[in-house]
Design a protein around this motif. Structure first.
Motif, PDB file in Angstrom:
ATOM      1  N   LEU A 185      39.617  -6.769 -11.002  1.00  0.00           N
ATOM      2  CA  LEU A 185      38.585  -6.146 -11.832  1.00  0.00           C
ATOM      3  C   LEU A 185      37.234  -6.156 -11.117  1.00  0.00           C
ATOM      4  CD1 LEU A 185      39.391  -7.462 -15.427  1.00  0.00           C
ATOM      5  CD2 LEU A 185      39.436  -5.081 -14.675  1.00  0.00           C
ATOM      6  N   ILE A 186      36.901  -7.285 -10.501  1.00  0.00           N
ATOM      7  CA  ILE A 186      35.635  -7.374  -9.757  1.00  0.00           C
ATOM      8  C   ILE A 186      35.643  -6.382  -8.590  1.00  0.00           C
ATOM      9  CG2 ILE A 186      34.267  -8.844  -8.216  1.00  0.00           C
ATOM     10  CD1 ILE A 186      34.918 -11.193 -10.049  1.00  0.00           C
ATOM     11  N   GLY A 187      36.761  -6.299  -7.879  1.00  0.00           N
ATOM     12  CA  GLY A 187      36.860  -5.360  -6.768  1.00  0.00           C
ATOM     13  C   GLY A 187      36.669  -3.920  -7.221  1.00  0.00           C
ATOM     14  N   MET A 188      37.299  -3.552  -8.327  1.00  0.00           N
ATOM     15  CA  MET A 188      37.155  -2.189  -8.848  1.00  0.00           C
ATOM     16  C   MET A 188      35.711  -1.899  -9.245  1.00  0.00           C
ATOM     17  SD  MET A 188      40.113  -0.782  -8.576  1.00  0.00           S
ATOM     18  CE  MET A 188      41.856  -1.207  -8.483  1.00  0.00           C
ATOM     19  N   ARG A 189      35.082  -2.859  -9.905  1.00  0.00           N
ATOM     20  CA  ARG A 189      33.698  -2.654 -10.351  1.00  0.00           C
ATOM     21  C   ARG A 189      32.748  -2.530  -9.161  1.00  0.00           C
ATOM     22  NH1 ARG A 189      32.821  -0.513 -14.900  1.00  0.00           N
ATOM     23  NH2 ARG A 189      30.779  -1.501 -15.104  1.00  0.00           N
ATOM     24  N   MET A 190      33.003  -3.308  -8.110  1.00  0.00           N
ATOM     25  CA  MET A 190      32.152  -3.211  -6.924  1.00  0.00           C
ATOM     26  C   MET A 190      32.307  -1.851  -6.241  1.00  0.00           C
ATOM     27  SD  MET A 190      32.501  -7.059  -5.317  1.00  0.00           S
ATOM     28  CE  MET A 190      31.398  -6.701  -3.931  1.00  0.00           C
ATOM     29  N   PHE A 191      33.543  -1.348  -6.147  1.00  0.00           N
ATOM     30  CA  PHE A 191      33.753  -0.017  -5.565  1.00  0.00           C
ATOM     31  C   PHE A 191      33.127   1.066  -6.448  1.00  0.00           C
ATOM     32  CE2 PHE A 191      37.218  -1.820  -2.873  1.00  0.00           C
ATOM     33  CZ  PHE A 191      36.760  -1.298  -1.658  1.00  0.00           C
ATOM     34  N   LEU A 192      33.177   0.868  -7.771  1.00  0.00           N
ATOM     35  CA  LEU A 192      32.537   1.820  -8.682  1.00  0.00           C
ATOM     36  C   LEU A 192      31.038   1.876  -8.406  1.00  0.00           C
ATOM     37  CD1 LEU A 192      33.466   3.612 -11.140  1.00  0.00           C
ATOM     38  CD2 LEU A 192      32.426   1.863 -12.587  1.00  0.00           C
ATOM     39  N   GLY A 193      30.423   0.712  -8.159  1.00  0.00           N
ATOM     40  CA  GLY A 193      29.004   0.655  -7.837  1.00  0.00           C
ATOM     41  C   GLY A 193      28.671   1.357  -6.541  1.00  0.00           C
ATOM     42  N   VAL A 194      29.576   1.253  -5.560  1.00  0.00           N
ATOM     43  CA  VAL A 194      29.370   1.932  -4.273  1.00  0.00           C
ATOM     44  C   VAL A 194      29.301   3.446  -4.468  1.00  0.00           C
ATOM     45  CG1 VAL A 194      30.426   2.489  -2.044  1.00  0.00           C
ATOM     46  CG2 VAL A 194      30.385   0.124  -2.844  1.00  0.00           C
ATOM     47  N   PHE A 195      30.244   3.978  -5.229  1.00  0.00           N
ATOM     48  CA  PHE A 195      30.309   5.435  -5.393  1.00  0.00           C
ATOM     49  C   PHE A 195      29.259   5.968  -6.365  1.00  0.00           C
ATOM     50  CE2 PHE A 195      34.644   4.806  -3.667  1.00  0.00           C
ATOM     51  CZ  PHE A 195      34.618   5.775  -2.664  1.00  0.00           C
ATOM     52  N   GLU A 196      28.910   5.188  -7.398  1.00  0.00           N
ATOM     53  CA  GLU A 196      27.900   5.666  -8.343  1.00  0.00           C
ATOM     54  C   GLU A 196      26.482   5.491  -7.805  1.00  0.00           C
ATOM     55  OE1 GLU A 196      27.978   4.654 -12.401  1.00  0.00           O
ATOM     56  OE2 GLU A 196      30.057   5.231 -12.730  1.00  0.00           O
ATOM     57  N   GLY A 197      26.312   4.584  -6.833  1.00  0.00           N
ATOM     58  CA  GLY A 197      24.983   4.275  -6.315  1.00  0.00           C
ATOM     59  C   GLY A 197      24.152   5.473  -5.899  1.00  0.00           C
ATOM     60  N   LEU A 234      31.384  11.649  -7.545  1.00  0.00           N
ATOM     61  CA  LEU A 234      32.200  11.847  -8.749  1.00  0.00           C
ATOM     62  C   LEU A 234      33.683  11.649  -8.453  1.00  0.00           C
ATOM     63  CD1 LEU A 234      30.331  14.913 -10.238  1.00  0.00           C
ATOM     64  CD2 LEU A 234      30.924  12.888 -11.559  1.00  0.00           C
ATOM     65  N   ILE A 235      34.161  12.260  -7.382  1.00  0.00           N
ATOM     66  CA  ILE A 235      35.585  12.129  -7.033  1.00  0.00           C
ATOM     67  C   ILE A 235      35.916  10.683  -6.700  1.00  0.00           C
ATOM     68  CG2 ILE A 235      37.343  12.762  -5.329  1.00  0.00           C
ATOM     69  CD1 ILE A 235      35.904  15.539  -5.167  1.00  0.00           C
ATOM     70  N   GLY A 236      35.034  10.028  -5.928  1.00  0.00           N
ATOM     71  CA  GLY A 236      35.279   8.645  -5.532  1.00  0.00           C
ATOM     72  C   GLY A 236      35.317   7.691  -6.707  1.00  0.00           C
ATOM     73  N   TRP A 237      34.303   7.775  -7.586  1.00  0.00           N
ATOM     74  CA  TRP A 237      34.315   6.809  -8.678  1.00  0.00           C
ATOM     75  C   TRP A 237      35.346   7.193  -9.752  1.00  0.00           C
ATOM     76  CZ3 TRP A 237      29.251   9.353 -10.021  1.00  0.00           C
ATOM     77  CH2 TRP A 237      29.204   9.862 -11.314  1.00  0.00           C
ATOM     78  N   GLY A 238      35.735   8.474  -9.811  1.00  0.00           N
ATOM     79  CA  GLY A 238      36.817   8.846 -10.722  1.00  0.00           C
ATOM     80  C   GLY A 238      38.131   8.192 -10.316  1.00  0.00           C
ATOM     81  N   ILE A 239      38.402   8.172  -9.016  1.00  0.00           N
ATOM     82  CA  ILE A 239      39.618   7.513  -8.512  1.00  0.00           C
ATOM     83  C   ILE A 239      39.586   6.021  -8.825  1.00  0.00           C
ATOM     84  CG2 ILE A 239      40.872   6.880  -6.410  1.00  0.00           C
ATOM     85  CD1 ILE A 239      39.983   9.635  -5.261  1.00  0.00           C
ATOM     86  N   ILE A 240      38.430   5.389  -8.586  1.00  0.00           N
ATOM     87  CA  ILE A 240      38.297   3.951  -8.862  1.00  0.00           C
ATOM     88  C   ILE A 240      38.434   3.669 -10.355  1.00  0.00           C
ATOM     89  CG2 ILE A 240      36.738   1.962  -8.757  1.00  0.00           C
ATOM     90  CD1 ILE A 240      37.951   2.828  -6.062  1.00  0.00           C
ATOM     91  N   GLU A 241      37.836   4.528 -11.193  1.00  0.00           N
ATOM     92  CA  GLU A 241      37.948   4.358 -12.645  1.00  0.00           C
ATOM     93  C   GLU A 241      39.415   4.393 -13.071  1.00  0.00           C
ATOM     94  OE1 GLU A 241      36.354   4.137 -16.693  1.00  0.00           O
ATOM     95  OE2 GLU A 241      35.532   3.722 -14.708  1.00  0.00           O
ATOM     96  N   GLY A 242      40.159   5.352 -12.521  1.00  0.00           N
ATOM     97  CA  GLY A 242      41.574   5.442 -12.853  1.00  0.00           C
ATOM     98  C   GLY A 242      42.361   4.229 -12.397  1.00  0.00           C
ATOM     99  N   LEU A 243      42.057   3.729 -11.197  1.00  0.00           N
ATOM    100  CA  LEU A 243      42.769   2.565 -10.658  1.00  0.00           C
ATOM    101  C   LEU A 243      42.452   1.277 -11.411  1.00  0.00           C
ATOM    102  CD1 LEU A 243      42.470   3.230  -6.798  1.00  0.00           C
ATOM    103  CD2 LEU A 243      44.501   3.478  -8.248  1.00  0.00           C
ATOM    104  N   THR A 244      41.323   1.257 -12.129  1.00  0.00           N
ATOM    105  CA  THR A 244      40.974   0.070 -12.923  1.00  0.00           C
ATOM    106  C   THR A 244      42.074  -0.242 -13.942  1.00  0.00           C
ATOM    107  OG1 THR A 244      38.619   0.545 -12.657  1.00  0.00           O
ATOM    108  CG2 THR A 244      39.220  -0.948 -14.437  1.00  0.00           C
ATOM    109  N   GLY A 245      42.780   0.798 -14.358  1.00  0.00           N
ATOM    110  CA  GLY A 245      43.843   0.599 -15.331  1.00  0.00           C
ATOM    111  C   GLY A 245      45.016  -0.213 -14.825  1.00  0.00           C
ATOM    112  N   ILE A 246      45.134  -0.418 -13.514  1.00  0.00           N
ATOM    113  CA  ILE A 246      46.250  -1.223 -12.983  1.00  0.00           C
ATOM    114  C   ILE A 246      45.786  -2.618 -12.567  1.00  0.00           C
ATOM    115  CG2 ILE A 246      47.482   0.840 -12.216  1.00  0.00           C
ATOM    116  CD1 ILE A 246      46.610   0.194  -9.350  1.00  0.00           C
TER     117      ILE A 246
END
Length: 438
Positions: free
Chosen positions: A117-129, A98-110
């Motif tokens: 965008l692809i990099g952020m989505r891939m990191f989101l997949g890592v943490f949500e996996g 939760l903490i990891g993908w929350g940080i990535i979700e927030g960083l998607t805004g920049i």
């Protein structure tokens, strides 16, 4: 006077004065909430994509790749995610995810372009996996066996419910804040806060929770003892031998068809509503809620009907083949009819009906336990989920190329209908009443 207990490391933990009867159901409800947050964050980019694509000048083909990129790492993380849960235990994995993908979700805004965008989505997949593996592992400890089916179906139902509320939450935040960038930051911050709450509230073993009553501890420990005795008496084939039979392969194929439609709608439905049906961005959130809210209702309906039908004495083969076969046919019929209606409301209501039938596929999560022995259920579930995520990776990219090359969604709905038929036929070919032993 407070009771004091010693944990295995010898440290002291004070028993809370607040003890909650039925704490396991509070824990279970918390897992539903986590699943809702999971899917709000997962679907946020799909909901905001009509605005993002305009701001960053991204065409449909590249949009499909961006929407697919989450699945690349999410699928890869399924097997190591299970290993991490076993090694580090659910509390660390769920709160850390939760903490990891929350940080990535927030960083998607920049994000500034396709690459970021692809990099952020891939990191989101890592943490949500690993998170659903962590919750499923924890549910086994917190619920008795007779409560598992109900618990698993309802937690899985948090997926469509999260996507439904995501339509309202994400569009509401963007309209209120005036930009999708800050909205992603707010959503990410909320997720991180829930990660901290998860660390505070969760325990890997119910007996270690300061809020559990002695009565409930005994209730769950009796079940755990019964499970241990039963496990010692169980002998079974290896997962590889199980795959010499037809049923596991049909399960993988059925779940591939299921996830192909699921991820197709999850990633592209908001863009279809906004761009093809020319609905305003604020109303896109409302229609997204309708589409995926119908999926949540479908999942609850299927779980209740299947459970009662089986309890009535009807063969599990008749129940599962009828329900999952009909679900696939319902998806195919409803989704293909979208190409033959002219009004926006008719098209969206047909998509909602298709999603209602599609989410009957939540029943697939109960199938591995019917096909293989208990100690191999996790491995077959992981293989099933991996096969589904292959469909989830391919479909968003395929839709993007179809829309860019044809300028319409006609062929997209034909593709969905074919996937629905694959789901129906494969489901009918599974033998749900035979436990594979060789």
């Amino acid at each position: 006077m407070q009771k004091v207990k010693h944990d295995k490391s010898g440290s002291l933990e004070r028993r809370s004065r607040l003890q909650i009867p039925g704490l396991r159901w509070w824990m279970f409800s918390f897992f539903i909430l986590i699943m809702i947050i999971n899917y709000i964050d997962r679907s946020s980019i799909s909901i905001a994509m009509p605005l993002i694509s305009k701001d960053l000048h991204i065409g449909p083909a590249l949009t499909g790749i961006i929407l697919s990129s989450f699945g690349w790492t999410y699928a890869i993380m399924q097997l190591p995610g299970g290993w991490l849960v076993d090694r580090l235990k659910p509390r660390k994995i769920v709160s850390g995810s939760l903490i990891g993908w929350g940080i990535i979700e927030g960083l998607t805004g920049i994000a500034t372009g396709v690459g970021s965008l692809i990099g952020m989505r891939m990191f989101l997949g890592v943490f949500e996996g690993p998170v659903q593996n962590g919750m499923n592992s924890s549910l086994i400890r917190w619920l008795r066996k007779s409560e598992h089916a109900r618990g698993s179906t309802l937690v899985d139902g948090g997926g469509p419910l999260g996507t439904a509320f995501g339509g309202l939450v994400v569009t509401g935040l963007i309209v209120w804040l005036g930009t999708w960038r800050i909205a992603f930051g707010v959503i990410g911050l909320i997720t991180v806060i829930f990660g901290l709450i998860a660390w505070w509230f969760m325990r890997d073993n119910p007996k270690d929770h300061p809020m559990i009553t002695e009565k409930e501890t005994k209730y769950l420990e009796e079940e755990a003892t019964e499970k241990t005795v039963a496990a010692e008496k169980t002998t079974a084939s290896t997962p590889i031998k199980s795959f010499l039979h037809l049923s596991p392969w049909m399960l993988l194929l059925a779940f591939f068809g299921y996830d192909a439609v699921l991820y197709g709608l999850l990633t592209w439905a908001p863009s279809y509503v906004s761009n093809e049906q020319h609905v305003s961005f604020s109303m896109t959130g409302v229609w997204t809620f309708v589409i995926f809210g119908a999926g949540f209702v479908g999942e609850l309906f299927a779980g209740q009907v299947a459970d009662r039908w089986i309890r009535s004495g009807t063969s599990v083969n008749i129940v599962m083949r009828s329900m999952l076969g009909f679900a696939g046919l319902g998806v195919a019929a409803a989704i293909i009819l979208v190409n033959f209606v002219s009004s926006t409301s008719s098209a969206i209501l047909l998509i909602s009906l298709a999603n209602f039938f599609l989410r009957w596929g939540g029943l697939y999560w109960a199938v591995p336990a019917r096909l293989v022995a208990k100690e191999h259920v996790g491995q077959l579930s992981g293989a099933m989920n991996f096969a589904g995520n292959v469909g989830g990776i391919i479909t968003p990219i395929l839709i993007g190329f179809i829309v860019q090359s044809t300028g319409s969604y006609v062929s997209v709905f034909v593709t969905f209908a074919i996937a629905g038929l694959i789901m129906a036929i494969s489901s009918i070919l599974i033998n749900y009443s035979r436990k594979l032993t060789a």
